[in-house]
Scaffold this active site. Structure first.
Site, PDB file in Angstrom:
ATOM      1  N   ILE A 102      10.874   9.433  -5.401  1.00  0.00           N
ATOM      2  CA  ILE A 102      11.353   8.419  -6.333  1.00  0.00           C
ATOM      3  C   ILE A 102      10.594   7.107  -6.142  1.00  0.00           C
ATOM      4  O   ILE A 102      10.222   6.743  -5.028  1.00  0.00           O
ATOM      5  CB  ILE A 102      12.871   8.185  -6.169  1.00  0.00           C
ATOM      6  CG1 ILE A 102      13.438   7.363  -7.332  1.00  0.00           C
ATOM      7  CG2 ILE A 102      13.184   7.544  -4.818  1.00  0.00           C
ATOM      8  CD1 ILE A 102      14.952   7.311  -7.364  1.00  0.00           C
ATOM      9  N   HIS A 105       9.354   1.306 -11.382  1.00  0.00           N
ATOM     10  CA  HIS A 105       8.369   0.573 -12.173  1.00  0.00           C
ATOM     11  C   HIS A 105       9.076  -0.579 -12.876  1.00  0.00           C
ATOM     12  O   HIS A 105      10.228  -0.448 -13.317  1.00  0.00           O
ATOM     13  CB  HIS A 105       7.733   1.466 -13.240  1.00  0.00           C
ATOM     14  CG  HIS A 105       7.001   2.647 -12.689  1.00  0.00           C
ATOM     15  ND1 HIS A 105       5.916   2.540 -11.847  1.00  0.00           N
ATOM     16  CD2 HIS A 105       7.197   3.981 -12.872  1.00  0.00           C
ATOM     17  CE1 HIS A 105       5.472   3.742 -11.530  1.00  0.00           C
ATOM     18  NE2 HIS A 105       6.232   4.633 -12.143  1.00  0.00           N
ATOM     19  N   ALA A 172       1.737   2.663  -4.916  1.00  0.00           N
ATOM     20  CA  ALA A 172       2.184   4.058  -4.860  1.00  0.00           C
ATOM     21  C   ALA A 172       1.267   4.923  -5.715  1.00  0.00           C
ATOM     22  O   ALA A 172       0.705   4.455  -6.713  1.00  0.00           O
ATOM     23  CB  ALA A 172       3.621   4.174  -5.356  1.00  0.00           C
ATOM     24  N   LEU A 186      -1.611   5.492 -10.316  1.00  0.00           N
ATOM     25  CA  LEU A 186      -1.190   4.576  -9.262  1.00  0.00           C
ATOM     26  C   LEU A 186      -0.444   3.387  -9.860  1.00  0.00           C
ATOM     27  O   LEU A 186      -0.619   3.037 -11.028  1.00  0.00           O
ATOM     28  CB  LEU A 186      -2.390   4.116  -8.436  1.00  0.00           C
ATOM     29  CG  LEU A 186      -3.453   3.249  -9.101  1.00  0.00           C
ATOM     30  CD1 LEU A 186      -3.118   1.759  -8.996  1.00  0.00           C
ATOM     31  CD2 LEU A 186      -4.815   3.508  -8.485  1.00  0.00           C
ATOM     32  N   ALA A 187       0.380   2.771  -9.010  1.00  0.00           N
ATOM     33  CA  ALA A 187       1.145   1.589  -9.399  1.00  0.00           C
ATOM     34  C   ALA A 187       0.983   0.542  -8.310  1.00  0.00           C
ATOM     35  O   ALA A 187       1.285   0.806  -7.144  1.00  0.00           O
ATOM     36  CB  ALA A 187       2.616   1.936  -9.598  1.00  0.00           C
ATOM     37  N   CYS A 203       9.583   6.316  -2.403  1.00  0.00           N
ATOM     38  CA  CYS A 203       8.743   7.499  -2.193  1.00  0.00           C
ATOM     39  C   CYS A 203       9.384   8.486  -1.220  1.00  0.00           C
ATOM     40  O   CYS A 203       8.692   9.312  -0.605  1.00  0.00           O
ATOM     41  CB  CYS A 203       7.349   7.097  -1.715  1.00  0.00           C
ATOM     42  SG  CYS A 203       6.499   5.986  -2.864  1.00  0.00           S
TER      43      CYS A 203
END
Length: 238
Positions: A102, A105, A172, A186-187, A203
């Protein structure tokens, strides 16, 4: 300055495939096209990534989609709902098809979706993950931030001296591969509300700290960081 192909979209997608998807030049196939999507809801962007990947041919150019999302939790294929620690957060959750557990965003976080034919590029998933991590690590080095990846937990991390050397995640990663092509990406946390991370095990790791550029004394807009990250992504994928 590395070459790139750029389409700006201010009027709304989906469909994302209205722009040229097939390019026969070896150079255009190698250089990903960029799409600046602005602030977009997660679900239609995810569905459009699936549609794009399903419609690909050997002549389809790779693409990188740059976006931000309104607040949303996403739960990966192997995700366990118990990693959402608080009910009634007011933030929707989407069970998606990327790898991993998880994450959250929200506005102020730059998301770069990498829609790549990794078979054509001769890349395995692990090698791609390392390349994406290195792009973020090199970006952060430009802001005088020492960052690193971890073999056991994809993403990019920093240590926080003011918190006794605590390790914190700043970016992440999560991917999905189908028929030799990948999507998701990616973020990178830039200047956002980190409070929703307190309601999850980020995560899937209980107690994992999360940080962002603003909290590391970097005052930069999402737009400026996006331009810098793009150049690093194009370089590692060249």
């Amino acid at each position: 300055m590395l070459p790139f192909l750029l389409w700006n979209n201010r009027d709304g997608y989906p469909p994302f495939l209205t722009a040229p998807a097939a390019m026969n030049s070896p150079v255009s196939l190698r250089v990903p096209a960029l799409r600046n999507l602005g602030l977009r809801d997660y679900l239609p962007v995810w569905r459009s990534m699936q549609d794009f990947t399903a419609a690909r041919t050997t002549a389809t150019s790779d693409e990188i989609w740059l976006t931000q999302h309104p607040p949303v939790y996403t739960l990966g294929l192997a995700g366990k709902p118990e990693h959402l620690l608080q009910a009634n957060t007011g933030v929707p959750m989407v069970k998606t098809d990327r790898g991993g557990q998880i994450t959250f965003h929200g506005p102020g976080q730059l998301v770069a979706y990498t829609l790549l034919d990794i078979k054509r590029r001769g890349l395995g998933v692990r090698a791609l993950v390392r390349k994406l991590e290195s792009a973020v690590i090199d970006l952060l080095a430009g802001y005088h931030i020492a960052a690193y990846g971890r073999a056991d937990a994809p993403g990019v991390y920093v240590t926080l001296p003011e918190r006794g050397g605590t390790e914190a995640k700043i970016a992440a990663l999560g991917l999905r591969v189908k028929n030799g092509c990948c999507y998701h990406g990616l973020a990178l946390n830039i200047d956002m509300d980190l409070a929703p991370f307190l309601a999850i095990n980020p995560c899937g790791y209980a107690g994992l700290a999360v940080t962002q550029l603003r909290d590391l004394d970097v005052r930069a807009s999402v737009e400026s960081v996006s331009g810098n990250l793009t150049q690093h992504l194009l370089r590692v994928l060249a």
